[in-house]
Design an enzyme around this catalytic site. Structure first.
Site, PDB file in Angstrom:
ATOM      1  N   ASN A   9       0.868  -1.176   0.000  1.00  7.92           N
ATOM      2  CA  ASN A   9       0.000   0.000   0.000  1.00  7.92           C
ATOM      3  C   ASN A   9       0.906   1.227   0.000  1.00  7.92           C
ATOM      4  OD1 ASN A   9      -1.834   2.035   0.464  1.00  7.92           O
ATOM      5  ND2 ASN A   9      -2.239   1.483   2.600  1.00  7.92           N
ATOM      6  N   LYS A  11       0.021   4.234  -0.209  1.00  8.94           N
ATOM      7  CA  LYS A  11      -0.638   5.401   0.383  1.00  8.94           C
ATOM      8  C   LYS A  11      -0.457   6.618  -0.551  1.00  8.94           C
ATOM      9  CE  LYS A  11       0.252   3.352   4.844  1.00  8.94           C
ATOM     10  NZ  LYS A  11       0.162   3.479   6.276  1.00  8.94           N
ATOM     11  N   HIS A  86      -9.532   1.149   5.076  1.00  2.09           N
ATOM     12  CA  HIS A  86      -8.230   1.318   5.729  1.00  2.09           C
ATOM     13  C   HIS A  86      -8.402   2.290   6.899  1.00  2.09           C
ATOM     14  CE1 HIS A  86      -4.076   2.423   6.454  1.00  2.09           C
ATOM     15  NE2 HIS A  86      -3.724   1.327   5.791  1.00  2.09           N
ATOM     16  N   GLU A  88      -6.728   4.646   7.910  1.00  5.87           N
ATOM     17  CA  GLU A  88      -6.478   6.062   7.593  1.00  5.87           C
ATOM     18  C   GLU A  88      -7.675   6.680   6.868  1.00  5.87           C
ATOM     19  OE1 GLU A  88      -2.702   5.433   5.688  1.00  5.87           O
ATOM     20  OE2 GLU A  88      -1.840   4.877   7.622  1.00  5.87           O
ATOM     21  N   GLU A 156      -5.576  -5.249  10.666  1.00  4.31           N
ATOM     22  CA  GLU A 156      -4.540  -4.243  10.866  1.00  4.31           C
ATOM     23  C   GLU A 156      -4.793  -3.506  12.183  1.00  4.31           C
ATOM     24  OE1 GLU A 156      -2.548  -2.937   7.034  1.00  4.31           O
ATOM     25  OE2 GLU A 156      -4.386  -1.786   7.145  1.00  4.31           O
ATOM     26  N   GLY A 162       2.457   1.785  10.786  1.00  7.45           N
ATOM     27  CA  GLY A 162       3.454   2.849  10.661  1.00  7.45           C
ATOM     28  C   GLY A 162       4.179   3.196  11.938  1.00  7.45           C
ATOM     29  N   SER A 200       3.299  -2.657  10.317  1.00  7.50           N
ATOM     30  CA  SER A 200       4.756  -2.698  10.551  1.00  7.50           C
ATOM     31  C   SER A 200       5.394  -4.023  10.161  1.00  7.50           C
ATOM     32  CB  SER A 200       5.082  -2.333  12.006  1.00  7.50           C
ATOM     33  OG  SER A 200       4.677  -1.006  12.276  1.00  7.50           O
ATOM     34  N   GLY A 221       2.673  -1.350   4.288  1.00  7.18           N
ATOM     35  CA  GLY A 221       2.747   0.054   3.906  1.00  7.18           C
ATOM     36  C   GLY A 221       4.174   0.481   3.614  1.00  7.18           C
TER      37      GLY A 221
END
Ligand code: PEP
Length: 240
Positions: A9, A11, A86, A88, A156, A162, A200, A221
């Site tokens: 991903n 992003k 997701h 985010e 997740e 992250g 992560s 990510g």
């Protein structure tokens, strides 16, 4: 049963020159490799020897929704997958479970394979209610039209995305077994859904995560941006 999947991903990262990274990923290792790109990069990546996905889609096929992208537009650009829900998107754009289910249904109706993302915050983990939250997200974010062919679930934990923090393999095992059981209860082919872990993942922890029962791949990510970081994760999945 779907093949194992190493999904990246990107992003809101990447310009056309960065697509060169995708030319150096391992191929033909017996696992599927997917990169979910910014929409601007999808047409330029569509002929590369890996699957390409979007990172979100609108629930409508077209209309007055400035700045949004529909599922048919993603297909037209060259995507075969899309991420929905997701964390985010949920935090930055206030997306609810109902929104995620509607987007996922729209994606299915267009023929996209949907990776529906769920996971608990650190406060939920600390409160000991992770499995309750997972139950609610599964019930409300996954539409009834989901099948093992058109849907994967990505577990997740929000606090692991992250941050460099990763749940213990026991914690991952508990949640993945729970998701597997819930899907098997609800869908006739629920036991065959792919269930990715995300948060992560790096080359240094990939092998132990892929050894956890009911982990059928990863959503990655930061470590998907460079082939040097992502390639060992693909190789670890193929070896698992
Ligand atoms: C993600 O973006 O879904 C993700 C898991 O990010 P990272 O691997 O950087 O934690």
């Amino acid at each position: 049963m779907r093949r194992k999947l190493a999904a990246g991903n990107w992003k809101m990262n990447g310009l056309r020159a960065d697509l060169a990274e995708l030319e150096n990923l391992p191929q033909d290792q017996g696992v599927d490799v997917l990169i979910c790109l910014p929409t601007t990069l999808i047409p330029a990546a569509r002929d590369l020897p890996l699957a390409i996905g979007g990172q979100d889609c609108h629930a409508a096929t077209h209309g007055a929704h400035t700045g949004d992208i529909s599922a048919p537009m993603l297909v037209d650009a060259g995507a075969t997958y899309v991420l929905t829900g997701h964390s985010e998107r949920r935090s930055d754009h206030g997306e609810t479970d109902a929104d995620v289910a509607a987007k996922s249904k729209a994606a299915h109706e267009t023929g996209l394979i949907t990776i529906i993302c769920i996971g608990e915050t650190l406060a939920i983990r600390a409160a000991g209610t992770t499995l309750d939250i997972i139950d609610g997200q599964l019930a409300k974010s996954v539409p009834d039209c989901a099948t093992a062919e058109n849907t994967l679930i990505a577990y997740e934990p929000v606090w692991a995305i992250g941050t460099g923090k990763v749940p213990s393999t026991d914690q991952i095992a508990e949640v993945h077994a729970h998701i597997h059981a819930r899907l098997a209860e609800r869908f006739s082919d629920g036991a065959d859904f792919g269930i990715l872990y995300g948060g992560s993942v790096k080359s240094s922890n990939a092998a132990e995560i892929f050894a956890v029962p009911h982990v059928t791949g990863a959503l990655v990510g930061g470590a998907s941006l460079k082939a040097a970081d992502f390639a060992p994760i693909v190789t670890a999945l193929a070896a698992s």
